[in-house]
Scaffold this active site. Sequence first.
Site, short mmCIF file in Angstrom:
data_model
loop_
_atom_site.label_atom_id
_atom_site.label_comp_id
_atom_site.label_asym_id
_atom_site.label_seq_id
_atom_site.Cartn_x
_atom_site.Cartn_y
_atom_site.Cartn_z
N LYS A 70 0.84 -1.20 0.00
CA LYS A 70 0.00 0.00 0.00
C LYS A 70 0.88 1.25 0.00
CE LYS A 70 -3.82 -2.49 2.16
NZ LYS A 70 -4.54 -2.89 3.37
N GLN A 85 -5.90 -1.58 9.50
CA GLN A 85 -5.55 -2.89 8.95
C GLN A 85 -6.17 -4.00 9.80
OE1 GLN A 85 -3.83 -3.14 6.03
NE2 GLN A 85 -3.99 -5.36 6.08
N ASP A 97 -11.69 1.90 2.70
CA ASP A 97 -11.86 0.44 2.58
C ASP A 97 -13.27 0.09 2.10
OD1 ASP A 97 -9.84 -1.43 3.11
OD2 ASP A 97 -9.93 -1.10 5.28
N1 GUN Z 1 -6.58 -7.12 5.79
C1 GUN Z 1 -6.54 -7.87 4.66
N2 GUN Z 1 -7.10 -7.22 3.63
C2 GUN Z 1 -7.53 -6.02 4.12
C3 GUN Z 1 -8.19 -4.90 3.54
O1 GUN Z 1 -8.54 -4.86 2.35
N3 GUN Z 1 -8.44 -3.86 4.38
C4 GUN Z 1 -8.10 -3.89 5.69
N4 GUN Z 1 -8.41 -2.82 6.43
N5 GUN Z 1 -7.50 -4.90 6.27
C5 GUN Z 1 -7.21 -5.96 5.49
#
Ligand code: GUN
Length: 284
Positions: free
Chosen positions: A53, A97, A120
């Site tokens: 990211k 996350q 998200d």
């Molecule tokens: N953990 C694994 N994939 C994701 C995601 O797309 N967003 C978030 N916030 N946590 C994750």
Amino acid sequence: MSATIISGKDVAKDKRTQLKKKVEEIRSQGVVPKLIIILVGNDPASLSYIKGKKKAAEETGVDFTLEHLDEGTTEATLLQLIDRYNNDNMVDGILVQLPLPAHIDETKVIEKISPEKDVDGFHPINIGRMMTQQDCFLPCTPAGILELIKTSDINISGKNAVIIGRSNIVGKPVGQMLLNEHATVTYCHSRTKNIEEFTKQADIVVVAVGIANFLPGNAIKEGAIVIDVGVNRLESGKLCGDVHFEEASEHAGHITPVPGGVGPMTITMLISNTVKAAEKRARK
Ligand code: GUN
């Protein structure tokens, strides 16, 4: 028949180039798109996702801050931090996350994030807006899947779409988004009997079950679009999807590979959502 491979890697690269241009425009108006990622603890998979990211943010010119909190951080402290960023006018997107440590209530945390900064697309308000086809943040993996299907030049309207898997993050929303595009949508899951009876009728199949090689080639209709969301590590260390790729390629018209299919799109759509939030701020 040998399927056309839909390269998520290439589609993501093009999309990131477009996003970079948009970010330059927004920056020229005095607004710096800014994404905050909050991580509690040191889950290795989470650390690896966050690295991806950060790289995507850097590539596109989005300002990126990681708030890396101790494993023992209390729920109250996390909620306070989210609130601080909710009220910070320089912040466009907030992502916490997942998974969170067991002592923190995930639902409470997701609901604390302002829906206007929920890049998200996990907040119930954004899910409701998606269902009622209002402007919203779409969840990143399903949004990436739609972009990949659209590159294959088929008209989704009137097509039979079968979704295998009903998670809140992928299965349920991708079905809803295909319904919004006028597909006829069927959900299959772990309790569905004779899944192949459904998939054999499907023009579009999305598989998100997390089981290596779950869908065999003979379950796929000739010419179908097959989207494989699974990322499974085999004992050999090799990555493989939920679809038996070699077999499926003999029947499908279009298919996504693993790796290099859906994966690169998810992070790209996160940046896209952040840029969308920043564009709104620049218009204010
Ligand atoms: N953990 C694994 N994939 C994701 C995601 O797309 N967003 C978030 N916030 N946590 C994750």
